[in-house]
Design a protein around this motif. Structure first.
Motif, PDB file in Angstrom:
ATOM      1  N   GLU A  27      43.924  32.434  35.714  1.00 13.52           N
ATOM      2  CA  GLU A  27      44.226  33.090  34.183  1.00 13.52           C
ATOM      3  C   GLU A  27      43.027  33.953  34.038  1.00 13.52           C
ATOM      4  N   ILE A  28      41.842  33.807  34.464  1.00 12.26           N
ATOM      5  CA  ILE A  28      40.659  34.745  34.372  1.00 12.26           C
ATOM      6  C   ILE A  28      40.904  36.069  34.908  1.00 12.26           C
ATOM      7  N   LEU A  29      41.434  35.884  36.281  1.00 12.92           N
ATOM      8  CA  LEU A  29      41.820  37.130  36.993  1.00 12.92           C
ATOM      9  C   LEU A  29      42.712  37.844  36.355  1.00 12.92           C
ATOM     10  N   LYS A  30      43.828  37.187  35.968  1.00 15.65           N
ATOM     11  CA  LYS A  30      44.778  38.017  35.084  1.00 15.65           C
ATOM     12  C   LYS A  30      44.193  38.752  34.115  1.00 15.65           C
ATOM     13  N   LYS A  31      43.471  38.117  33.103  1.00 19.67           N
ATOM     14  CA  LYS A  31      42.884  38.920  32.177  1.00 19.67           C
ATOM     15  C   LYS A  31      42.109  39.972  32.730  1.00 19.67           C
ATOM     16  N   GLN A  32      41.268  39.936  33.680  1.00 15.85           N
ATOM     17  CA  GLN A  32      40.556  40.883  34.198  1.00 15.85           C
ATOM     18  C   GLN A  32      41.223  42.190  34.746  1.00 15.85           C
ATOM     19  N   VAL A  33      42.250  41.924  35.523  1.00 16.74           N
ATOM     20  CA  VAL A  33      43.120  42.832  36.006  1.00 16.74           C
ATOM     21  C   VAL A  33      44.194  43.501  35.081  1.00 16.74           C
ATOM     22  N   HIS A  34      44.452  42.782  33.918  1.00 13.58           N
ATOM     23  CA  HIS A  34      45.229  43.363  33.072  1.00 13.58           C
ATOM     24  C   HIS A  34      44.512  44.325  31.974  1.00 13.58           C
ATOM     25  N   LYS A  35      43.252  44.534  32.384  1.00  9.66           N
ATOM     26  CA  LYS A  35      42.650  45.566  31.671  1.00  9.66           C
ATOM     27  C   LYS A  35      42.691  46.979  32.436  1.00  9.66           C
ATOM     28  N   TRP A  36      43.383  46.852  33.416  1.00 10.85           N
ATOM     29  CA  TRP A  36      43.496  48.029  34.464  1.00 10.85           C
ATOM     30  C   TRP A  36      44.697  48.973  33.412  1.00 10.85           C
ATOM     31  N   PRO A  37      44.712  50.236  33.849  1.00  6.09           N
ATOM     32  CA  PRO A  37      45.752  51.049  33.019  1.00  6.09           C
ATOM     33  C   PRO A  37      47.047  50.279  33.319  1.00  6.09           C
ATOM     34  N   GLN A  38      47.873  50.078  32.310  1.00  6.43           N
ATOM     35  CA  GLN A  38      49.425  49.792  32.328  1.00  6.43           C
ATOM     36  C   GLN A  38      50.090  50.628  33.323  1.00  6.43           C
ATOM     37  N   PRO A  54      39.401  21.542  41.766  1.00 10.10           N
ATOM     38  CA  PRO A  54      38.453  21.704  40.680  1.00 10.10           C
ATOM     39  C   PRO A  54      37.214  21.948  40.701  1.00 10.10           C
ATOM     40  N   CYS A  55      36.412  22.795  39.882  1.00  5.28           N
ATOM     41  CA  CYS A  55      35.190  23.476  40.109  1.00  5.28           C
ATOM     42  C   CYS A  55      34.146  22.173  40.209  1.00  5.28           C
ATOM     43  N   GLN A  56      33.466  22.210  41.118  1.00  3.71           N
ATOM     44  CA  GLN A  56      32.397  21.252  41.181  1.00  3.71           C
ATOM     45  C   GLN A  56      31.021  21.429  41.034  1.00  3.71           C
ATOM     46  N   GLY A  57      30.841  22.185  40.069  1.00  6.62           N
ATOM     47  CA  GLY A  57      29.309  22.807  39.571  1.00  6.62           C
ATOM     48  C   GLY A  57      29.576  23.839  38.242  1.00  6.62           C
ATOM     49  N   LYS A  58      28.531  24.429  38.149  1.00  8.40           N
ATOM     50  CA  LYS A  58      28.587  25.437  37.049  1.00  8.40           C
ATOM     51  C   LYS A  58      29.170  26.697  37.586  1.00  8.40           C
ATOM     52  N   SER A  59      29.859  27.424  36.561  1.00 11.23           N
ATOM     53  CA  SER A  59      30.699  28.575  36.735  1.00 11.23           C
ATOM     54  C   SER A  59      29.703  29.599  36.234  1.00 11.23           C
ATOM     55  N   ASP A  60      29.822  30.873  36.766  1.00 11.39           N
ATOM     56  CA  ASP A  60      28.872  31.871  36.335  1.00 11.39           C
ATOM     57  C   ASP A  60      29.659  32.533  35.356  1.00 11.39           C
ATOM     58  N   VAL A  61      30.942  32.244  35.025  1.00 13.52           N
ATOM     59  CA  VAL A  61      31.623  32.782  33.806  1.00 13.52           C
ATOM     60  C   VAL A  61      31.691  31.915  32.659  1.00 13.52           C
ATOM     61  N   GLU A  62      31.170  30.598  32.640  1.00 15.32           N
ATOM     62  CA  GLU A  62      31.087  29.830  31.383  1.00 15.32           C
ATOM     63  C   GLU A  62      30.290  30.416  30.278  1.00 15.32           C
ATOM     64  N   GLY A  63      31.158  30.433  29.027  1.00 15.33           N
ATOM     65  CA  GLY A  63      30.668  31.102  28.199  1.00 15.33           C
ATOM     66  C   GLY A  63      31.154  32.294  27.799  1.00 15.33           C
ATOM     67  N   ILE A  64      31.735  33.086  28.909  1.00 15.78           N
ATOM     68  CA  ILE A  64      32.660  34.276  28.997  1.00 15.78           C
ATOM     69  C   ILE A  64      33.995  33.969  28.870  1.00 15.78           C
ATOM     70  N   PHE A  65      34.449  32.933  29.793  1.00 16.01           N
ATOM     71  CA  PHE A  65      36.058  32.893  29.740  1.00 16.01           C
ATOM     72  C   PHE A  65      35.941  31.212  29.793  1.00 16.01           C
ATOM     73  N   ASP A  66      37.080  30.551  29.114  1.00 16.83           N
ATOM     74  CA  ASP A  66      37.116  29.344  28.985  1.00 16.83           C
ATOM     75  C   ASP A  66      37.656  28.673  30.301  1.00 16.83           C
ATOM     76  N   PRO A  67      37.212  27.265  30.357  1.00 13.69           N
ATOM     77  CA  PRO A  67      37.623  26.586  31.753  1.00 13.69           C
ATOM     78  C   PRO A  67      39.156  26.283  31.486  1.00 13.69           C
ATOM     79  N   PRO A  68      40.032  25.664  32.624  1.00 13.55           N
ATOM     80  CA  PRO A  68      39.226  25.113  33.716  1.00 13.55           C
ATOM     81  C   PRO A  68      38.999  26.158  34.832  1.00 13.55           C
ATOM     82  N   TYR A  69      37.896  25.809  35.703  1.00 17.59           N
ATOM     83  CA  TYR A  69      37.592  26.686  36.802  1.00 17.59           C
ATOM     84  C   TYR A  69      38.050  26.116  38.062  1.00 17.59           C
ATOM     85  N   TYR A  70      38.234  26.792  39.071  1.00 24.72           N
ATOM     86  CA  TYR A  70      38.450  26.301  40.379  1.00 24.72           C
ATOM     87  C   TYR A  70      37.734  26.815  41.495  1.00 24.72           C
TER      88      TYR A  70
END
Length: 145
Positions: A27-38, A54-70
């Motif tokens: 879902e995070i990657l989809k949000k990032q890629v969909h910023k490309w030109p339509q 499932p993520c077994q530690g802190k994600s670098d995107v916490e606070g930027i993108f909502d979980p879950p992380y994998y």
């Protein structure tokens, strides 16, 4: 020249398997890629998958993108798996039940550090046309087959 009975020609969009980075999600990657030109996105068939762990530690995107992380596997960070897949597929070690990887786009990639794994994954150059995004710069590498 055709007649009214001719079937319309169906043009298939090139399909891209989109694998997210370390401790993020499809879902995070989809949000990032969909910023490309339509105009670009509408010409592609993009398939987004979540990693199996499932993520077994802190994600670098916490606070930027909502979980879950994998995670694709428990290791350090980077688009390490994506960079290795074409060679692993060519050797019959990975992606054995899907069509050959034809194109590769890597965002923030890295290499395996383990010598044993690196030998298997990078013993020959990536033969698929590829585009690499590193930081704010874009590097493209198109190798002939």
């Amino acid at each position: 020249m055709g007649s009214e009975g001719d079937e319309k020609r169906i043009i298939k969009k090139p399909r891209f398997l989109c694998l997210h980075g370390f401790r993020t999600s499809a879902e995070i990657l989809k949000k990032q890629v969909h910023k490309w030109p339509q105009s670009v996105i509408k010409k592609l068939d993009l398939v987004f998958l979540d990693a199996p762990f499932p993520c077994q530690g802190k994600s670098d995107v916490e606070g930027i993108f909502d979980p879950p992380y994998y995670e694709w596997f428990q290791f350090n960070k980077g688009a390490i798996l994506s960079a290795a897949l074409p060679n692993l597929q060519e050797k019959g070690v990975a992606l054995t039940k899907v069509p050959k990887v034809k194109f590769l786009i890597i965002i923030g990639g890295a290499k395996f550090r383990s010598p044993w794994v690196a030998e298997k994954a990078y013993s020959s150059p990536i033969r698929s046309p590829s585009l690499h995004f590193l930081g704010t710069s874009i590097y493209s590498l198109f190798l002939s087959q």
